[in-house]
Design a protein around this motif. Structure first.
Motif, PDB file in Angstrom:
ATOM      1  N   ALA A 184       0.922  -1.181   0.013  1.00  0.00           N
ATOM      2  CA  ALA A 184       0.086   0.114   0.012  1.00  0.00           C
ATOM      3  C   ALA A 184       0.867   1.536  -0.060  1.00  0.00           C
ATOM      4  CB  ALA A 184      -1.026   0.136   1.282  1.00  0.00           C
ATOM      5  N   ILE A 185       2.074   1.098   0.750  1.00  0.00           N
ATOM      6  CA  ILE A 185       2.733   2.550   1.029  1.00  0.00           C
ATOM      7  C   ILE A 185       3.399   2.436  -0.574  1.00  0.00           C
ATOM      8  CG2 ILE A 185       4.855   3.394   1.944  1.00  0.00           C
ATOM      9  CD1 ILE A 185       3.998   2.108   4.452  1.00  0.00           C
ATOM     10  N   LEU A 186       3.920   1.606  -1.026  1.00  0.00           N
ATOM     11  CA  LEU A 186       4.898   1.896  -2.231  1.00  0.00           C
ATOM     12  C   LEU A 186       3.837   2.036  -3.366  1.00  0.00           C
ATOM     13  CD1 LEU A 186       7.423  -1.064  -2.477  1.00  0.00           C
ATOM     14  CD2 LEU A 186       7.671   1.365  -2.367  1.00  0.00           C
ATOM     15  N   SER A 227     -10.625   0.490   4.010  1.00  0.00           N
ATOM     16  CA  SER A 227     -10.780   1.501   4.094  1.00  0.00           C
ATOM     17  C   SER A 227      -9.342   2.298   4.096  1.00  0.00           C
ATOM     18  CB  SER A 227     -11.590   2.038   5.005  1.00  0.00           C
ATOM     19  OG  SER A 227     -13.156   1.607   4.846  1.00  0.00           O
ATOM     20  N   VAL A 228      -8.669   1.705   5.211  1.00  0.00           N
ATOM     21  CA  VAL A 228      -7.491   2.077   5.634  1.00  0.00           C
ATOM     22  C   VAL A 228      -6.304   2.108   4.393  1.00  0.00           C
ATOM     23  CG1 VAL A 228      -5.295   1.835   7.072  1.00  0.00           C
ATOM     24  CG2 VAL A 228      -7.707   1.924   8.001  1.00  0.00           C
ATOM     25  N   MET A 229      -6.435   0.933   3.798  1.00  0.00           N
ATOM     26  CA  MET A 229      -5.238   0.716   2.646  1.00  0.00           C
ATOM     27  C   MET A 229      -5.783   1.376   1.388  1.00  0.00           C
ATOM     28  SD  MET A 229      -4.622  -3.454   3.196  1.00  0.00           S
ATOM     29  CE  MET A 229      -3.546  -3.466   1.851  1.00  0.00           C
ATOM     30  N   MET A 280      -6.579   9.551   6.510  1.00  0.00           N
ATOM     31  CA  MET A 280      -5.776   8.493   7.180  1.00  0.00           C
ATOM     32  C   MET A 280      -6.589   8.205   8.416  1.00  0.00           C
ATOM     33  SD  MET A 280      -3.352   7.364   5.518  1.00  0.00           S
ATOM     34  CE  MET A 280      -4.155   7.632   4.045  1.00  0.00           C
ATOM     35  N   ILE A 281      -6.925   9.232   9.206  1.00  0.00           N
ATOM     36  CA  ILE A 281      -7.698   9.099  10.527  1.00  0.00           C
ATOM     37  C   ILE A 281      -9.165   8.716  10.252  1.00  0.00           C
ATOM     38  CG2 ILE A 281      -8.606  10.483  12.508  1.00  0.00           C
ATOM     39  CD1 ILE A 281      -6.296  12.373  12.361  1.00  0.00           C
ATOM     40  N   LEU A 282      -9.691   9.264   9.352  1.00  0.00           N
ATOM     41  CA  LEU A 282     -11.106   8.660   8.905  1.00  0.00           C
ATOM     42  C   LEU A 282     -10.981   7.256   8.547  1.00  0.00           C
ATOM     43  CD1 LEU A 282     -14.013   9.665   8.689  1.00  0.00           C
ATOM     44  CD2 LEU A 282     -13.754  10.148   6.296  1.00  0.00           C
ATOM     45  N   SER A 283     -10.300   6.969   7.605  1.00  0.00           N
ATOM     46  CA  SER A 283     -10.521   5.429   7.257  1.00  0.00           C
ATOM     47  C   SER A 283     -10.144   4.557   8.357  1.00  0.00           C
ATOM     48  CB  SER A 283      -9.196   5.423   6.160  1.00  0.00           C
ATOM     49  OG  SER A 283      -7.962   5.584   6.492  1.00  0.00           O
ATOM     50  N   LYS A 284      -9.260   4.851   9.345  1.00  0.00           N
ATOM     51  CA  LYS A 284      -8.776   4.032  10.585  1.00  0.00           C
ATOM     52  C   LYS A 284     -10.308   4.032  11.429  1.00  0.00           C
ATOM     53  CE  LYS A 284      -6.608   1.374  13.356  1.00  0.00           C
ATOM     54  NZ  LYS A 284      -6.315   0.046  12.897  1.00  0.00           N
ATOM     55  N   MET A 333     -13.534  10.973   0.219  1.00  0.00           N
ATOM     56  CA  MET A 333     -13.811  10.316  -0.981  1.00  0.00           C
ATOM     57  C   MET A 333     -12.705   8.871  -1.076  1.00  0.00           C
ATOM     58  SD  MET A 333     -12.110  12.539  -3.866  1.00  0.00           S
ATOM     59  CE  MET A 333     -10.233  12.886  -3.966  1.00  0.00           C
ATOM     60  N   PHE A 334     -11.471   9.171  -0.568  1.00  0.00           N
ATOM     61  CA  PHE A 334     -10.586   7.880  -0.637  1.00  0.00           C
ATOM     62  C   PHE A 334     -11.119   6.419   0.052  1.00  0.00           C
ATOM     63  CE2 PHE A 334      -7.431  11.586  -0.693  1.00  0.00           C
ATOM     64  CZ  PHE A 334      -7.518  11.479  -1.916  1.00  0.00           C
TER      65      PHE A 334
END
Length: 496
Positions: free
Chosen positions: A23-25, A181-183, A335-339, A398-399
């Motif tokens: 995910a990071i790459l 969601s997070v990824m 990042m916060i919302l997805s977590k 939206m992400f």
């Protein structure tokens, strides 16, 4: 069934999860694609011969007229820009900047199908590699003729067009449902972070080393990503050697419980059910949300600097910094919302449908309210900047909202579905600059911007109503004909 390769463990031990390294790459790859795209928007100012272009305009040194009476906007002499080597008219410059979308539009559907049927890993590698080659060749070809640079922009667009489909397919293989969601946010938030970083560094490099250095340095550094992606990433956990057996088993069991398993995604997919897709309320809700939301997204991405310059009367040096801040806060917020949403889903507090609707409503209702207030603000800089920052930040929802939803409803066809919606949703990226340009050419004040904001507000209302009614997080029956008895979102997954 895919033949598994031996698992040798994580790259840096058991604490390094292979799925998050992917995910990071992927996020860095998305950042490079978007960053290399916007670089020309910054550096073209240093490339053109402004004196030759504006010889008939007496604007090289003029006094600006302030409507608001801001002290730093009154009696400011505009410094003449340093001339570059190219005598490109504003029309040519417009073609160079917009030609990216020609390649972007035509590449998405083919890219989605290739990623699904063959290899999403190598599609994304191809996307970044094509951008790197185009960037490195751009200075030489631009010197020969602007047509050469235009071709390179189209090639960049082709690379950019296949990134979302490729990443969606990668996520459908790698992301456990309760971490989706997070990824997804990690991957796609790279677009905003890459945009901010490259906008800032492109100007610095051009000022210190010249416009050619922007292309060579940014393109050269991007090669490192190609090496890392090719060496450390695989299409699926079963093909990844840099992974622990425990993580591989967890991902496989999670995906199997939801829609028949990671291997089945690859080997048991029937032909694309086009009729079912275009008659599916769940998919059409994503299409409407993606298109309407992208109007607001492109409006702030492309036109925010113009609004801050012409209406709020910020100096260009302050403009660049203030424009970049909201995109940084957007990245943090996403990042916060997805977590939070994934945590609530894991505790059975909300379903996938509810999570997607919450995120999408945040990304539409809050910006809509901000734009309504902005219609009545002209000279209150602090209030306007605060509202724009809140609007851009909340769009980050939206992400983990509709942008992740394709994988929920049809993981087997996630690449093609995102290709369809993103193709249509790219149209606002072409239309927004035209509409804003036509309106502000005659009257660059808040009066013209109110019309732009009104259009944005109406589109947000359409998105809110449509997605709230028809949006869904359930796997659709047409996802695959092999197994129609997979559990729904109401049967949450937990690692054993």
């Amino acid at each position: 069934m895919e033949q598994e390769v031996p698992a040798t463990g994580g790259i840096c031990g058991p604490k390094c999860k292979a799925r998050y390294i992917m995910a990071i790459l992927a996020s860095l790859g998305m950042g490079l694609i978007y960053g290399l795209k916007v670089g020309l928007h910054v550096v073209i100012v240093a490339m053109v011969n402004n004196t030759a272009i504006q010889h008939d305009r007496h604007t090289a040194s003029s006094v600006s007229v302030s409507r608001c009476g801001h002290q730093d906007a009154i009696n400011v002499t505009v410094k003449p820009m340093e001339d570059g080597p190219f005598d490109w008219s504003t029309e040519v410059q417009g073609w160079l900047l917009s030609s990216y979308f020609f390649g972007y539009l035509v590449a998405q559907l083919p890219g989605g199908r290739v990623a699904e049927l063959f290899s999403a890993k190598w599609v994304l590698f191809f996307a970044v590699a094509l951008n790197v080659i185009a960037i490195l060749l751009s200075p030489v070809l631009a010197t020969a003729h602007y047509g050469g640079l235009l071709v390179m922009r189209v090639l960049q667009g082709i690379g950019g067009g296949v990134t979302f489909p490729a990443c969606h397919v990668m996520l459908s293989h790698w992301a456990p449902p309760l971490e989706r969601s997070v990824m997804s946010s990690i991957v796609y938030a790279g677009t905003s972070l890459g945009t901010v970083i490259f906008i800032l560094i492109s100007g610095v490099i051009a000022g210190a080393l010249g416009w050619e250095a922007v292309f060579y340095i940014e393109g050269g550094v991007s090669i490192l990503w190609l090496i890392l992606w090719a060496w450390f990433i695989a299409d699926s956990p079963s093909k990844q050697k840099h992974i622990s057996l425990e993580e591989r088993a967890f991902i496989a069991s999670s995906l199997a419980a939801e829609y028949g398993g990671d291997d089945q995604i690859k080997t048991a997919r029937p032909p694309m059910p086009w009729k079912a897709v275009f008659t599916s309320p769940a998919f059409l809700a994503i299409l409407v949300a993606h298109t309407c939301s992208n109007w607001g997204w492109y409006m702030v991405l492309i036109e925010l600097p113009q609004y801050m310059k012409n209406v709020l009367e910020f100096e260009i040096s302050k403009n660049a910094v203030l424009t970049s801040i909201p995109f940084l806060t957007m990245w943090i917020f996403s990042m916060i919302l997805s977590k939070v949403l994934d945590t609530l889903r894991g505790k059975n507090k909300i379903t996938t449908t509810t999570a997607r609707k919450i995120a999408t409503l945040i990304a539409s209702v809050i910006p809509m309210i901000c734009f309504i207030i902005l219609c009545f603000i002209e000279c209150e800089r602090e209030v306007a900047v605060t509202l724009m920052t809140i609007a851009v930040t909340s769009i980050g929802g939206m992400f983990c909202g509709f942008l992740s939803n394709h994988i929920d409803i049809a993981p087997n066809y996630a690449g093609t579905l995102i290709a369809i919606t993103n193709t249509v949703a790219t149209i606002p990226g072409i239309v927004v600059p035209i509409v804003v340009g036509k309106l502000t050419h005659v009257d660059p004040t808040i009066n013209s911007w109110r019309i732009v904001f009104y259009i944005t507000i109406v589109l947000y209302i359409i998105e809110i109503i449509t997605y709230a009614i028809f949006g869904s997080g359930n796997v659709q029956p047409w996802n695959h004909a092999v197994n129609r008895n997979s559990p729904t979102e109401d049967q949450p997954l937990r690692p054993k």
